[in-house]
Design a protein around this motif. Structure first.
Motif, mmCIF file in Angstrom:
data_model
loop_
_atom_site.group_PDB
_atom_site.id
_atom_site.type_symbol
_atom_site.label_atom_id
_atom_site.label_comp_id
_atom_site.label_asym_id
_atom_site.label_seq_id
_atom_site.Cartn_x
_atom_site.Cartn_y
_atom_site.Cartn_z
ATOM 1 N N SER A 188 0.827 -1.201 0.000
ATOM 2 C CA SER A 188 0.000 0.000 0.000
ATOM 3 C C SER A 188 0.861 1.250 0.000
ATOM 4 N N SER A 189 0.382 2.250 -0.715
ATOM 5 C CA SER A 189 1.065 3.541 -0.736
ATOM 6 C C SER A 189 0.718 4.382 0.482
ATOM 7 N N THR A 190 -0.204 3.887 1.267
ATOM 8 C CA THR A 190 -0.643 4.640 2.444
ATOM 9 C C THR A 190 0.069 4.193 3.720
ATOM 10 N N HIS A 191 1.066 3.281 3.580
ATOM 11 C CA HIS A 191 1.728 2.784 4.790
ATOM 12 C C HIS A 191 2.440 3.903 5.543
ATOM 13 N N ARG A 192 2.928 4.920 4.792
ATOM 14 C CA ARG A 192 3.569 6.051 5.455
ATOM 15 C C ARG A 192 2.578 6.758 6.376
ATOM 16 N N LYS A 193 1.354 6.927 5.901
ATOM 17 C CA LYS A 193 0.316 7.551 6.728
ATOM 18 C C LYS A 193 -0.017 6.672 7.930
ATOM 19 N N ILE A 194 -0.011 5.352 7.716
ATOM 20 C CA ILE A 194 -0.303 4.429 8.820
ATOM 21 C C ILE A 194 0.751 4.581 9.914
ATOM 22 N N ILE A 195 2.023 4.665 9.509
ATOM 23 C CA ILE A 195 3.105 4.809 10.486
ATOM 24 C C ILE A 195 2.976 6.135 11.222
ATOM 25 N N HIS A 196 2.654 7.212 10.466
ATOM 26 C CA HIS A 196 2.497 8.523 11.096
ATOM 27 C C HIS A 196 1.323 8.507 12.077
ATOM 28 N N ASP A 197 0.223 7.872 11.676
ATOM 29 C CA ASP A 197 -0.927 7.782 12.584
ATOM 30 C C ASP A 197 -0.585 6.985 13.825
ATOM 31 N N LEU A 198 0.205 5.931 13.634
ATOM 32 C CA LEU A 198 0.617 5.106 14.775
ATOM 33 C C LEU A 198 1.437 5.925 15.772
ATOM 34 N N ILE A 199 2.362 6.722 15.241
ATOM 35 C CA ILE A 199 3.194 7.559 16.113
ATOM 36 C C ILE A 199 2.347 8.641 16.782
ATOM 37 N N ASP A 200 1.493 9.300 15.996
ATOM 38 C CA ASP A 200 0.659 10.371 16.559
ATOM 39 C C ASP A 200 -0.250 9.850 17.658
ATOM 40 N N HIS A 201 -0.735 8.621 17.469
ATOM 41 C CA HIS A 201 -1.651 8.041 18.454
ATOM 42 C C HIS A 201 -0.952 7.765 19.781
ATOM 43 N N HIS A 202 0.366 7.558 19.727
ATOM 44 C CA HIS A 202 1.094 7.181 20.945
ATOM 45 C C HIS A 202 2.005 8.301 21.447
ATOM 46 N N ARG A 203 1.858 9.498 20.925
ATOM 47 C CA ARG A 203 2.721 10.589 21.364
ATOM 48 C C ARG A 203 2.572 10.859 22.860
ATOM 49 N N GLN A 204 1.343 10.964 23.334
ATOM 50 C CA GLN A 204 1.118 11.284 24.743
ATOM 51 C C GLN A 204 1.636 10.174 25.648
ATOM 52 N N LEU A 205 1.388 8.921 25.237
ATOM 53 C CA LEU A 205 1.897 7.796 26.027
ATOM 54 C C LEU A 205 3.423 7.791 26.039
ATOM 55 N N PHE A 206 4.034 8.117 24.900
ATOM 56 C CA PHE A 206 5.498 8.180 24.835
ATOM 57 C C PHE A 206 6.031 9.281 25.736
ATOM 58 N N ALA A 207 5.373 10.444 25.722
ATOM 59 C CA ALA A 207 5.810 11.556 26.569
ATOM 60 C C ALA A 207 5.715 11.193 28.045
ATOM 61 N N THR A 208 4.603 10.578 28.435
ATOM 62 C CA THR A 208 4.429 10.183 29.836
ATOM 63 C C THR A 208 5.471 9.158 30.258
ATOM 64 N N THR A 209 5.698 8.175 29.389
ATOM 65 C CA THR A 209 6.673 7.127 29.703
ATOM 66 C C THR A 209 8.078 7.693 29.782
ATOM 67 N N LEU A 210 8.433 8.565 28.829
ATOM 68 C CA LEU A 210 9.767 9.159 28.829
ATOM 69 C C LEU A 210 9.994 9.996 30.077
ATOM 70 N N ALA A 211 8.985 10.768 30.486
ATOM 71 C CA ALA A 211 9.118 11.569 31.708
ATOM 72 C C ALA A 211 9.330 10.675 32.921
ATOM 73 N N GLU A 212 8.610 9.572 33.008
ATOM 74 C CA GLU A 212 8.783 8.643 34.122
ATOM 75 C C GLU A 212 10.175 8.004 34.104
ATOM 76 N N VAL A 213 10.644 7.647 32.893
ATOM 77 C CA VAL A 213 11.975 7.043 32.789
ATOM 78 C C VAL A 213 13.059 8.037 33.213
ATOM 79 N N LEU A 214 12.939 9.284 32.743
ATOM 80 C CA LEU A 214 13.903 10.306 33.140
ATOM 81 C C LEU A 214 13.885 10.525 34.643
ATOM 82 N N GLN A 215 12.683 10.558 35.211
ATOM 83 C CA GLN A 215 12.570 10.767 36.655
ATOM 84 C C GLN A 215 13.155 9.594 37.428
#
Length: 349
Positions: A188-215
């Motif tokens: 599919s030519s839309t796989h790039r969009k799928i990857i971007h959507d996957l990252i966008d969907h997990h941005r907040q979870l990544f931020a929370t996890t990274l803050a906890e790891v740093l702490q």
């Protein structure tokens, strides 16, 4: 097989509120298991004896007279008894439904046929094999309540094959999904969009996890190394003063007090470096894993909101996705039922 109830058997709405009622229900369940097994055995035997295979086998054994007697005399009785049994199941189902309504076994009166759907379907001749499921359910329920109507060896064998079937079915489903995702990413030519959507969907979870790891990691390590870092920074400032020839020359021109001032300036510089480093480190050592400090939270938010329109970053994420799919496939290839079978055979040997 004993019908005696254990003394510590818990009350169950299906088995009534007193010992007499529970014993009646217990005997009835055992009776139902018995007649269902007999009924299915008769139907299976009848199907075999009425087949062309039986005609060939009995003809080869020269027992045609016995087969003809069965087909002419006994087969009609099997059909009649099956009709009687279907009528009995209908009446029995209706009576149990009525009892469930009176005793309020379920939150709504119409829940009973949906909960016992396999019993309702098993009444029809085309789905009579589901009667065996009812016998298994009754036997399993009695086993859970302490009545070992099913031998332990048979129960373990049934449990093993149940897990085998469920594992194989779930593996096929997961493999189909994984293959579908991989095909979508490859074609599919839309796989790039799928990857971007996957990252966008997990941005907040990544931020929370990274803050906890740093702490949890950086903050803890800074607390441990704070004194050492401060001392080293002080040493660096002290060395910087020593390596400044202009200052050294000026101080040495002062008679008597020049050397003392030089030493005092070095001490002050070292102490100043230590205090500055402590002041810079202190904000990073505050907070907890459950509530990271604002600096770590800000850093995590900035990192999670980076622009992902980057070719190398997209390759990194795509590689992570493919490796995740490969890891899932490898896990699926591990057959738990084979491991259990090998353990059983090893223990038996």
């Amino acid at each position: 097989m004993s019908a005696t109830l254990p003394q510590d058997q818990p009350d169950h709405p299906k088995y009534g509120q007193n010992r007499t009622e529970r014993k009646i229900y217990l005997i009835y369940d055992i009776f139902m298991i018995g007649i269902i097994i007999v009924n299915l055995f008769c139907l299976l035997s009848n199907a075999i004896l009425m087949s062309n295979f039986a005609h060939w086998l009995f003809g080869m054994l020269q027992l045609d007279a016995i087969l003809n007697f069965y087909r002419q005399e006994l087969n009609p009785w099997v059909i009649i008894t099956e009709s009687w049994f279907i009528s009995f199941l209908l009446i029995e189902f209706a009576v149990r439904w009525f009892i469930a309504i009176v005793r309020k076994h379920h939150q709504r009166w119409f829940f009973f046929p949906f909960i016992h759907w396999y019993e309702l379907l098993a009444i029809t001749p085309q789905l009579r094999f589901l009667r065996l499921l009812r016998a298994v359910v009754i036997g399993y329920r009695l086993h859970e309540m302490g009545h070992h109507v099913i031998p332990e060896k048979i129960l373990k064998t049934l449990s093993f094959y149940y897990k085998l079937i469920m594992e194989e079915l779930s593996d096929r489903v997961v493999m189909t999904v994984v293959d579908g995702v991989r095909h979508e990413l490859n074609s599919s030519s839309t796989h790039r969009k799928i990857i971007h959507d996957l990252i966008d969907h997990h941005r907040q979870l990544f931020a929370t996890t990274l803050a906890e790891v740093l702490q949890e990691s950086l903050s803890t390590e800074l607390k441990v190394q704070q004194n050492q870092i401060s001392y080293q920074v002080g040493q660096v400032v002290n060395q910087a003063i020593e390596d400044t020839p202009e200052l050294t020359q000026i101080l040495r021109r002062l008679p008597i007090v020049g050397g003392v001032l030089e030493q005092r300036i070095q001490d002050i510089g070292q102490r100043l470096g230590e205090n500055i480093s402590r002041g810079l480190i202190q904000p990073f050592t505050q907070g907890s894993v459950q509530d990271p400090n604002q600096l770590f939270q800000h850093i995590a938010d900035k990192i999670s909101n980076i622009n992902i329109d980057n070719q190398n970053l997209e390759k990194l994420v795509e590689s992570a996705v493919y490796e995740s799919l490969d890891a899932i496939e490898k896990q699926i290839q591990v057959k738990q039922w084979k491991i259990e079978l090998e353990k059983y055979e090893s223990a038996r040997d």
